[in-house]
Design an enzyme around this catalytic site. Structure first.
Site, mmCIF file in Angstrom:
data_model
loop_
_atom_site.group_PDB
_atom_site.id
_atom_site.type_symbol
_atom_site.label_atom_id
_atom_site.label_comp_id
_atom_site.label_asym_id
_atom_site.label_seq_id
_atom_site.Cartn_x
_atom_site.Cartn_y
_atom_site.Cartn_z
ATOM 1 C CE LYS A 204 38.223 48.933 35.445
ATOM 2 N NZ LYS A 204 38.309 49.120 33.993
ATOM 3 C CE LYS B 292 35.073 42.636 29.833
ATOM 4 N NZ LYS B 292 35.975 43.659 29.264
ATOM 5 C CE LYS C 260 33.359 48.772 26.403
ATOM 6 N NZ LYS C 260 34.590 49.330 26.968
HETATM 7 P P1 AMP Z 1 39.886 47.263 31.732
HETATM 8 O O1 AMP Z 1 39.185 47.173 33.020
HETATM 9 O O2 AMP Z 1 38.979 47.002 30.574
HETATM 10 O O3 AMP Z 1 40.720 48.462 31.578
HETATM 11 O O4 AMP Z 1 40.895 46.046 31.738
HETATM 12 C C1 AMP Z 1 42.169 46.070 32.363
HETATM 13 C C2 AMP Z 1 42.819 44.717 32.175
HETATM 14 O O5 AMP Z 1 42.063 43.708 32.837
HETATM 15 C C3 AMP Z 1 42.896 44.279 30.699
HETATM 16 O O6 AMP Z 1 44.109 43.595 30.499
HETATM 17 C C4 AMP Z 1 41.732 43.353 30.558
HETATM 18 O O7 AMP Z 1 41.914 42.398 29.542
HETATM 19 C C5 AMP Z 1 41.705 42.680 31.923
HETATM 20 N N1 AMP Z 1 40.338 42.227 32.255
HETATM 21 C C6 AMP Z 1 39.247 43.030 32.420
HETATM 22 N N2 AMP Z 1 38.162 42.278 32.720
HETATM 23 C C7 AMP Z 1 38.587 40.989 32.725
HETATM 24 C C8 AMP Z 1 37.927 39.739 32.971
HETATM 25 N N3 AMP Z 1 36.623 39.675 33.273
HETATM 26 N N4 AMP Z 1 38.675 38.613 32.909
HETATM 27 C C9 AMP Z 1 40.002 38.673 32.620
HETATM 28 N N5 AMP Z 1 40.666 39.803 32.381
HETATM 29 C C10 AMP Z 1 39.976 40.962 32.436
#
Ligand code: AMP
Ligand code: TRP
Length: 336
Positions: free
Chosen positions: A204, A201, A116
């Site tokens: 968002k 990955k 990042k």
């Molecule tokens: P975040 O959106 O980064 O705050 O992620 C929130 C939760 O979703 C965390 O536990 C991440 O590990 C999980 N997560 C986010 N993106 C993915 C993805 N593409 N595949 C699996 N888990 C995800």
């Protein structure tokens, strides 16, 4: 005998709309398993959304939307604690002590920081200092609640490892203060990949949303995105994440949505088209109840506010004694 229930903590950053990756990697398990079998807290971790360029009004909107979606997905405030991180001061309060426990080398090694910070520099933005210290705040989120289990997607493994290291180090230096947490990951779909770029990955905040399924996408939008997913050259349906990442990603998603094993599903398809069609329909059905419930809850913001207010109060009560103990252990003079 009455055994003490384990404690679970996890969170989601309101940096964008929640995705299918969030749901399969994390939220669905919180709903189906963690809130029932443990004493669980789930937080919209808004302070973490300030580590990269952000717009204040959008952050407020996304925070409310994320909280509403967690409830829509099935988190039940009668079973678990749902709240917004910035409503509870203990996170920031503990984070500083952990900054005095971590080293800068440890943080510079974090994969997400490396990726990042390169992106922020390329965009001509400064790299916020909080992007470097962010895993320390995450450790504070976890340790403030004496957490045993941290259910997350694969991408958070290294951060939870740091929280463990900091807990062990702090305990060793200053006496037993923190529970040492462990990460748990789903058996399938711990890392859902972008449908247009199956080497990255599904995140968002990708600029281009065509490879990302959002939880609130209309069924036809979901179908379109899945049908246009990049697949690999070749025509056989085999499950091989290295050699056939596009097809493997579809198989993972279909498997997670239908509670099957991806390798077994592969044997049932002889063409990509049919696999895509079934995956699209499975995802549409999986998300349908979440979308419907979200629409109901969004019409009643007073209810969501109340849940968040009560959640923050409960969370404060749980974190306060742990953080107070840490302040004493490290040598700070208690206020008379
Ligand atoms: P975040 O959106 O980064 O705050 O992620 C929130 C939760 O979703 C965390 O536990 C991440 O590990 C999980 N997560 C986010 N993106 C993915 C993805 N593409 N595949 C699996 N888990 C995800
Ligand atoms: N860093 C996590 C992510 O990007 C979100 C998060 C913040 C979190 N604090 C946490 C997850 C504590 C689990 C526990 O996904």
């Amino acid at each position: 005998m009455d055994q003490k229930r384990s404690r679970t903590f996890s969170g989601v950053k309101p940096t964008g709309h929640l995705t299918l990756g969030n749901y399969l990697g994390a939220v669905r398990r919180w709903v189906e398993a963690d809130q029932h079998r443990s004493d669980a807290l789930f937080s919209v971790v808004d302070l973490h959304a300030l580590t990269v360029e952000h717009d204040p009004a959008r952050l407020r909107r996304l925070s409310r939307q994320a909280a509403t979606l967690l409830l829509a997905a099935g988190l039940d405030p009668a079973l678990c604690t749902v709240y917004v991180q910035s409503h509870v001061d203990e996170h920031a309060r503990l984070s500083y002590l952990l900054e005095c426990t971590a080293t800068d080398g440890e943080l510079r090694r974090m994969i997400q920081y490396k990726e990042k910070s390169v992106r922020a520099r390329a965009a001509g933005d400064g790299v916020r200092l909080s992007l470097l210290t962010y895993p320390v705040l995450m450790a504070a989120d976890i340790l403030a609640y004496a957490t045993d289990d941290v259910p997350v997607g694969e991408d958070q493994r290294q951060h939870v490892e740091l929280a463990r290291d900091l807990a062990l180090r702090f305990n060793q230096r200053y006496g037993h203060t923190f529970t040492v947490p462990r990460a748990t990951h789903p058996a399938v779909a711990a890392r859902v990949m972008d449908l247009q770029d199956p080497m990255s990955k599904m995140g968002k905040s990708h600029e281009n949303g065509s490879g990302i399924v959002y939880l609130l996408d209309e069924p036809d939008v979901v179908r379109k995105k899945v049908m246009r997913a990049v697949t690999d050259s070749g025509t056989e349906v085999v499950y091989d994440r290295e050699a056939r990442p596009g097809v493997a990603n579809l198989l993972d998603i279909l498997a997670a949505a239908t509670d099957r094993a991806p390798a077994e599903l592969a044997g049932e398809y002889s063409a990509y088209g049919a696999l895509k069609r079934d995956t699209a329909e499975a995802v549409v059905e999986l998300l349908r109840p979440v979308r419907e419930r979200h629409a109901e809850l969004a019409a009643d913001p007073g209810y969501v506010d109340r849940v968040l207010r009560e959640g923050a109060e409960r969370a404060r009560g749980m974190a306060r004694p742990v953080v107070d103990r840490a302040y004493r252990a490290i040598g700070l003079l208690p206020a008379a």
